[in-house]
Design a protein around this motif. Structure first.
Motif, PDB file in Angstrom:
ATOM      1  N   ASN A  88       0.871  -1.141  -0.174  1.00  0.00           N
ATOM      2  CA  ASN A  88      -0.082   0.037  -0.151  1.00  0.00           C
ATOM      3  C   ASN A  88       0.955   1.246   0.183  1.00  0.00           C
ATOM      4  OD1 ASN A  88      -2.282  -1.466   0.126  1.00  0.00           O
ATOM      5  ND2 ASN A  88      -2.270  -1.449   2.365  1.00  0.00           N
ATOM      6  N   ASN A 112      -0.832  -7.940  -4.187  1.00  0.00           N
ATOM      7  CA  ASN A 112      -1.781  -6.802  -4.383  1.00  0.00           C
ATOM      8  C   ASN A 112      -1.264  -5.447  -4.197  1.00  0.00           C
ATOM      9  OD1 ASN A 112      -3.666  -4.573  -3.669  1.00  0.00           O
ATOM     10  ND2 ASN A 112      -5.181  -6.217  -3.623  1.00  0.00           N
ATOM     11  N   PHE A 114      -1.404  -1.636  -4.438  1.00  0.00           N
ATOM     12  CA  PHE A 114      -2.479  -0.517  -4.393  1.00  0.00           C
ATOM     13  C   PHE A 114      -1.691   0.811  -4.260  1.00  0.00           C
ATOM     14  CE2 PHE A 114      -5.282   2.244  -1.983  1.00  0.00           C
ATOM     15  CZ  PHE A 114      -6.675   1.890  -2.311  1.00  0.00           C
ATOM     16  N   SER A 116      -0.699   4.506  -7.062  1.00  0.00           N
ATOM     17  CA  SER A 116      -1.090   5.366  -8.441  1.00  0.00           C
ATOM     18  C   SER A 116      -0.210   5.195  -9.315  1.00  0.00           C
ATOM     19  CB  SER A 116      -1.227   6.565  -7.985  1.00  0.00           C
ATOM     20  OG  SER A 116       0.087   7.383  -7.426  1.00  0.00           O
ATOM     21  N   GLU A 134      -3.513  -8.532  -8.082  1.00  0.00           N
ATOM     22  CA  GLU A 134      -4.416  -7.479  -8.105  1.00  0.00           C
ATOM     23  C   GLU A 134      -3.954  -6.116  -8.169  1.00  0.00           C
ATOM     24  OE1 GLU A 134      -7.272  -8.007  -4.920  1.00  0.00           O
ATOM     25  OE2 GLU A 134      -7.528  -9.985  -5.258  1.00  0.00           O
ATOM     26  N   THR A 136      -4.908  -1.773  -8.409  1.00  0.00           N
ATOM     27  CA  THR A 136      -5.519  -0.416  -8.286  1.00  0.00           C
ATOM     28  C   THR A 136      -4.944   0.403  -9.020  1.00  0.00           C
ATOM     29  OG1 THR A 136      -6.135  -0.919  -6.003  1.00  0.00           O
ATOM     30  CG2 THR A 136      -6.458   1.371  -6.555  1.00  0.00           C
ATOM     31  N   TRP A 153      -8.648  -2.347 -10.969  1.00  0.00           N
ATOM     32  CA  TRP A 153      -9.560  -1.563 -10.454  1.00  0.00           C
ATOM     33  C   TRP A 153      -9.226  -0.173 -11.182  1.00  0.00           C
ATOM     34  CZ3 TRP A 153      -9.494   3.264  -8.299  1.00  0.00           C
ATOM     35  CH2 TRP A 153     -10.809   3.802  -8.054  1.00  0.00           C
ATOM     36  N   SER A 155     -11.000   3.788 -12.235  1.00  0.00           N
ATOM     37  CA  SER A 155     -11.836   4.857 -12.217  1.00  0.00           C
ATOM     38  C   SER A 155     -11.813   6.015 -12.935  1.00  0.00           C
ATOM     39  CB  SER A 155     -11.716   5.488 -10.718  1.00  0.00           C
ATOM     40  OG  SER A 155     -12.612   6.614 -10.540  1.00  0.00           O
ATOM     41  N   LEU A 162      -9.107   8.383  -5.124  1.00  0.00           N
ATOM     42  CA  LEU A 162      -7.974   8.036  -5.770  1.00  0.00           C
ATOM     43  C   LEU A 162      -8.116   8.506  -7.390  1.00  0.00           C
ATOM     44  CD1 LEU A 162      -8.191   4.311  -4.737  1.00  0.00           C
ATOM     45  CD2 LEU A 162      -6.425   6.138  -4.039  1.00  0.00           C
ATOM     46  N   LEU A 165      -5.650   7.750 -10.165  1.00  0.00           N
ATOM     47  CA  LEU A 165      -5.834   6.681 -10.907  1.00  0.00           C
ATOM     48  C   LEU A 165      -6.694   6.848 -12.103  1.00  0.00           C
ATOM     49  CD1 LEU A 165      -5.734   4.307  -7.885  1.00  0.00           C
ATOM     50  CD2 LEU A 165      -3.986   4.858  -9.051  1.00  0.00           C
TER      51      LEU A 165
END
Length: 219
Positions: A88, A112, A114, A116, A134, A136, A153, A155, A162, A165
């Motif tokens: 993270n 994972n 997470f 930017s 995974e 982000t 993921w 957006s 976020l 992103l």
């Protein structure tokens, strides 16, 4: 850390319950650099015994950099048990790239990211069993050859927390190129937020080696 504190709180209900919880390694298989003290990290690792670990690495200024590094080194003493890894925050990723860590993770199956700014996984990391990733945000290039399942993921909402992103046409094209070069990826999940998205032109993207595609999200 909240999960661990909850388990500790429950263990104080009764002596018998405490014994059952302390002697259940599966309840102590989550470790994080968010632990408030190195002693807590040592206690959790000891109680987890030989159980496979889920490891969370998180560091952001002005957090204590020295504490993060000490805790990470402690976790790396148990690297053979790492099964799932969560990374993270951008500063944590940058720190992992600049420091010379022995990231030989023979049991790791899932990662994972997470952050930017995602550039796959740092070179030099040895993860022979890694099969699931995974993200982000959009991976910038081909994924590790052994990754077979991928969750991404994205957006388009400029008001999203976020928002850095945010997805644009260029990101989709970049994502398509990266996935097309990731020949072993067979299962793909796209979680896309289209809130406040501006109308755009429709485009067809083809990724021939994907056998299972699941798309979810909000509009």
């Amino acid at each position: 850390e909240h999960r661990t504190l909850f388990i500790v709180a429950v263990s104080h209900i009764s002596r018998r319950l405490r014994h059952l919880i302390v002697e259940a390694p599966i309840l102590w298989n989550f470790v994080t650099t968010r632990f408030s003290s190195i002693n807590m990290a040592r206690t959790v690792l000891s109680r987890s015994q030989a159980t496979p670990l889920t490891v969370e690495l998180c560091w952001e200024p002005p957090s204590n950099r020295k504490h993060f590094l000490r805790t990470l080194q402690l976790f790396l003493d148990h690297r053979n048990r790492w099964q799932e890894l969560w990374i993270n925050a951008d500063d944590c990723t940058d720190l992992l790239r600049t420091e010379q860590w022995n990231m030989d993770l023979p049991a790791l199956t899932s990662i994972n990211l997470f952050t930017s700014s995602i550039d796959d996984i740092p070179d030099g990391w040895l993860m022979p069993k890694l099969s699931n990733a995974e993200f982000t945000g959009s991976p910038l290039g081909p994924l590790r050859t052994q990754i077979k399942s991928c969750y991404i993921w994205l957006s388009t909402d400029p008001l999203d927390e976020l928002d850095e992103l945010g997805t644009k046409d260029a990101d989709i094209a970049q994502l398509t190129r990266g996935l097309n070069a990731s020949h072993n990826v067979k299962h793909l999940t796209l979680d896309i937020s289209l809130r406040n998205a501006e109308p755009g032109r429709s485009q067809t993207r083809t990724i021939r080696h994907i056998t299972t595609l699941h798309v979810t999200g909000t509009v």
